[in-house]
Design a protein around this motif. Structure first.
Motif, mmCIF file in Angstrom:
data_model
loop_
_atom_site.group_PDB
_atom_site.id
_atom_site.type_symbol
_atom_site.label_atom_id
_atom_site.label_comp_id
_atom_site.label_asym_id
_atom_site.label_seq_id
_atom_site.Cartn_x
_atom_site.Cartn_y
_atom_site.Cartn_z
ATOM 1 N N GLY A 1 -4.739 -0.209 2.492
ATOM 2 C CA GLY A 1 -4.270 -1.548 2.809
ATOM 3 C C GLY A 1 -5.006 -2.122 3.998
ATOM 4 N N GLU A 2 -4.367 -3.044 4.689
ATOM 5 C CA GLU A 2 -5.047 -3.782 5.750
ATOM 6 C C GLU A 2 -5.418 -2.917 6.941
ATOM 7 N N VAL A 3 -4.728 -1.816 7.167
ATOM 8 C CA VAL A 3 -5.065 -0.940 8.290
ATOM 9 C C VAL A 3 -6.387 -0.232 8.073
ATOM 10 N N ALA A 4 -6.859 -0.164 6.837
ATOM 11 C CA ALA A 4 -8.088 0.547 6.492
ATOM 12 C C ALA A 4 -9.275 -0.411 6.435
ATOM 13 N N SER A 5 -10.465 0.147 6.580
ATOM 14 C CA SER A 5 -11.699 -0.604 6.361
ATOM 15 C C SER A 5 -12.544 0.174 5.357
ATOM 16 N N THR A 6 -12.476 -0.261 4.110
ATOM 17 C CA THR A 6 -13.223 0.394 3.039
ATOM 18 C C THR A 6 -14.648 -0.140 2.938
ATOM 19 N N ALA B 1 0.829 -1.208 0.000
ATOM 20 C CA ALA B 1 0.000 0.000 0.000
ATOM 21 C C ALA B 1 0.861 1.254 0.000
ATOM 22 N N GLY B 2 1.855 1.300 0.883
ATOM 23 C CA GLY B 2 2.694 2.483 0.989
ATOM 24 C C GLY B 2 3.523 2.739 -0.249
ATOM 25 N N LEU B 3 4.156 1.681 -0.779
ATOM 26 C CA LEU B 3 5.036 1.858 -1.934
ATOM 27 C C LEU B 3 4.239 2.163 -3.196
ATOM 28 N N PHE B 4 3.106 1.499 -3.383
ATOM 29 C CA PHE B 4 2.291 1.741 -4.577
ATOM 30 C C PHE B 4 1.761 3.175 -4.561
ATOM 31 N N CYS B 5 1.320 3.629 -3.395
ATOM 32 C CA CYS B 5 0.830 5.005 -3.272
ATOM 33 C C CYS B 5 1.945 6.005 -3.559
ATOM 34 N N ALA B 6 3.140 5.750 -3.017
ATOM 35 C CA ALA B 6 4.275 6.646 -3.243
ATOM 36 C C ALA B 6 4.627 6.727 -4.718
ATOM 37 N N LEU B 7 4.626 5.587 -5.406
ATOM 38 C CA LEU B 7 4.934 5.580 -6.836
ATOM 39 C C LEU B 7 3.872 6.326 -7.635
ATOM 40 N N LYS B 8 2.621 6.174 -7.251
ATOM 41 C CA LYS B 8 1.540 6.867 -7.945
ATOM 42 C C LYS B 8 1.574 8.378 -7.697
ATOM 43 N N LEU B 9 2.191 8.799 -6.591
ATOM 44 C CA LEU B 9 2.300 10.230 -6.279
ATOM 45 C C LEU B 9 3.459 10.902 -7.003
ATOM 46 N N ALA C 1 -4.878 2.521 -2.827
ATOM 47 C CA ALA C 1 -3.636 3.302 -2.774
ATOM 48 C C ALA C 1 -3.557 4.239 -3.967
ATOM 49 N N ALA C 2 -3.964 3.755 -5.137
ATOM 50 C CA ALA C 2 -3.968 4.599 -6.334
ATOM 51 C C ALA C 2 -4.989 5.718 -6.219
ATOM 52 N N ARG C 3 -6.140 5.422 -5.647
ATOM 53 C CA ARG C 3 -7.182 6.435 -5.496
ATOM 54 C C ARG C 3 -6.762 7.504 -4.494
ATOM 55 N N ILE C 4 -6.050 7.092 -3.447
ATOM 56 C CA ILE C 4 -5.529 8.068 -2.484
ATOM 57 C C ILE C 4 -4.554 9.019 -3.168
ATOM 58 N N ALA C 5 -3.655 8.451 -3.957
ATOM 59 C CA ALA C 5 -2.677 9.289 -4.656
ATOM 60 C C ALA C 5 -3.382 10.287 -5.569
ATOM 61 N N GLU C 6 -4.373 9.843 -6.292
ATOM 62 C CA GLU C 6 -5.112 10.737 -7.192
ATOM 63 C C GLU C 6 -5.836 11.820 -6.398
ATOM 64 N N ASP C 7 -6.408 11.443 -5.252
ATOM 65 C CA ASP C 7 -7.126 12.403 -4.411
ATOM 66 C C ASP C 7 -6.183 13.483 -3.881
ATOM 67 N N ILE C 8 -5.024 13.061 -3.386
ATOM 68 C CA ILE C 8 -4.052 14.018 -2.847
ATOM 69 C C ILE C 8 -3.523 14.922 -3.949
ATOM 70 N N GLN C 9 -3.238 14.347 -5.108
ATOM 71 C CA GLN C 9 -2.743 15.157 -6.227
ATOM 72 C C GLN C 9 -3.738 16.258 -6.584
ATOM 73 N N GLY C 10 -5.021 15.940 -6.525
ATOM 74 C CA GLY C 10 -6.030 16.919 -6.874
ATOM 75 C C GLY C 10 -6.217 18.007 -5.844
#
Length: 541
Positions: free
Chosen positions: A367-372, A24-32, A392-401
């Motif tokens: 990731g596992e710490v979250a409950s979607t 989760a952390g690495l995929f989000c970082a790469l997407k950011l 993780a990808a959706r978080i990156a997109e949200d933060i970018q926006g």
């Protein structure tokens, strides 16, 4: 969910800080990227991540005969009636794109001679849709590829050897993470305009788990202590077939083995799943876990017999499981594998929306710490890695926006040499041992009110004895799970109450708790007769 507006960039404040060096952390970082991101992790990236231990693969409807709708139906059928349907459909619809992302990062998914992905089937899937790597090496291969990509991305700073302890808050707004250098008492504040918790699950709160020691509930507890809403904490999935050889963590005999036709037998060689569920060995995990638990408790033992289904091909097709068995003196080509249920995955966690936003401003979780709400009461096999990359990808997109154009990455130097982490005192070691035994005994595969009240009383007593924040976080996380389990007076999915063995239609809904509510439940449990008996028996009063 809300995320307040961001202030102007300050040179000493990160754009984004991510707690956790797993998928989760690495995929989000790469997407950011190329936005500057700091990834905090207690262990070298990829080494302490549960993602790396995943054997089955990632579920995605990418074949011509499959569909996202079919994948969604399977997910919701296993989820015990409390999945968030919109979240599930979003996840299954975006699955193909995320698999293609992973291929782009160099993940060597199994393919045929024409370059098409090879797909396998796991329990409760209606189609072959699990994308794998060499049978049982998907998690390791995915993490190796992402770690390499992160190391080559200059906008990502990885700070290894720091354990997240607390969220820094201004009211309801999260402004940073306070982290302690692993093995010491040095603490550093990591302020940021966006915080992403990707710290993994709770497996190491249990005495028997397939998860690494870093999966100890820290992120869940940090968010709860800051006031975040926690959802569905009672729903814990126990993998039916951990290899029972006394190792911690327990090595895993992947569910793909049962998908290939392996059967479950007792020590006399009698197959026992035929009488329990029409799907036999491919029944939902909670059903199989309880069946194995019953066999082991009754003294008949439980074994995974792969001799006819896999046989001599075992070393090539399932090298990870084969190596674990051989290391324990078992030859799975010739011998049945002793198995036992082990904590494997937490369906509950920090409540998030479709973009990973929590109930606190500027805090996301993935990731596992979250409950979607994607998993409901019971996770469908191989949906965990999928949920992780999708959100993780959706978080990156949200933060970018939400943020202005990223600045050039520049950080002051930090000493993040990983130190010896074995400096706990005897009280802390005893507290962790007691906590893990209590969770397995009272908050495990089968639960009841007496045991749950007793567990909460023990956790209350342990919390008063421990001062180190990292230990307190483990206790808080355990209390959250036990309190939620006590509050749900029915059985559903991964939550089974022997005193309430049936599902209650009136409780076909998600659970939402704050730490203040957990503390009220725990205090009442401590004062109860069951709580007092547990304290007296454990000499913790």
């Amino acid at each position: 969910m809300s995320a307040s507006s961001f202030a102007s960039p300050a040179p000493h404040i990160d754009d984004v800080v991510i707690l956790g060096g797993g998928l989760a952390g690495l995929f989000c970082a790469l997407k950011l990227a190329p936005r500057p991101v700091t990834v905090l992790t207690a262990s070298p990236i990829g080494k302490g991540a549960s993602s790396a231990w995943a054997q089955g693969g990632i579920a995605a409807a990418v074949s011509e005969q499959d569909s996202a709708d079919a994948h969604a139906r399977d997910t919701m059928e296993v989820g015990g009636g409390i999945c968030e349907e919109k979240i599930v459909r979003l996840m299954t619809q975006e699955a193909g794109d995320r698999v293609r992302d992973l291929l782009g990062y160099g993940v060597p998914f199994d393919q045929d001679l024409e370059g098409k992905l090879q797909l396998s089937r796991e329990a409760a899937h209606s189609e072959n849709r699990v994308v794998r790597v060499r049978g049982d090496m998907a998690g390791r291969a995915i993490m190796d590829a992402l770690v390499a990509a992160v190391r080559e991305t200059p906008s990502i700073r990885v700070v290894e050897g720091y354990l997240g302890e607390s969220l820094i808050c201004e009211g309801k707004r999260v402004t940073g993470i306070l982290a302690r250098r692993r093995g010491g008492m040095e603490r550093l504040a990591f302020p940021a305009k966006a915080i992403v918790l990707a710290s993994g699950g709770i497996g190491h709160l249990y005495g028997v788990t397939t998860n690494p020691s870093e999966a100890n509930g820290h992120g869940l507890a940090m968010a709860a202590r800051a006031g975040a809403i926690i959802a569905d904490a009672e729903f814990v999935q126990f993998h039916p077939t951990a290899i029972d050889v006394g190792r911690d963590p327990a090595p895993l005999a992947t569910e793909a083995l049962r998908g290939e036709g392996a059967i479950l037998v007792d020590k006399a060689g009698k197959r026992f799943m035929e009488a329990i569920d029409p799907l036999k060995e491919l029944a939902p995990r909670d059903v199989v876990a309880r069946a194995i638990f019953a066999e082991v408790t009754a003294g008949r033992g439980a074994f995974l017999d792969c001799r006819a289904s896999v046989g001599a091909a075992f070393p090539e097709r399932f090298p990870t499981v084969y190596a674990a068995c051989k290391g324990a003196g078992i030859d799975p080509v010739k011998d049945p594998i002793p198995v036992v249920p082990a904590e494997h995955y937490h369906m509950g966690g920090i409540l998030t929306d479709a973009n990973g936003r929590t109930s606190l401003d500027n805090l996301w979780a993935a990731g596992e710490v979250a409950s979607t709400g994607a998993h409901g009461a019971n996770r469908l096999a191989s949906n965990s890695l999928l949920e992780t990359v999708v959100f993780a990808a959706r978080i990156a997109e949200d933060i970018q926006g939400l943020m202005p154009t990223p600045r050039t990455a520049h950080w002051p130097k930090i000493d993040h040499t990983i130190q010896d982490a074995s400096q706990r005192n005897e009280v802390e070691r005893a507290a962790i041992s007691t906590l893990r035994k209590t969770m397995s005994a009272n908050v495990g595969v089968i639960r009841n009110a007496e045991g749950l009240r007793g567990a909460l009383a023990v956790f209350q007593a342990l919390e008063r004895r421990c001062e180190r924040v990292s230990i307190t976080n483990m206790i808080v996380a355990a209390k959250v799970v036990a309190a939620a389990a006590l509050a749900r007076t029915e059985s559903r999915g991964g939550h089974y109450r022997e005193d309430y063995p049936d599902a209650d239609p009136a409780q076909a809904r998600r659970t939402f708790l704050t730490l203040a509510e957990v503390e009220m439940i725990a205090q009442a449990a401590e004062e109860s007769e069951a709580g007092q008996r547990a304290l007296a028996a454990g000499e913790l009063a």
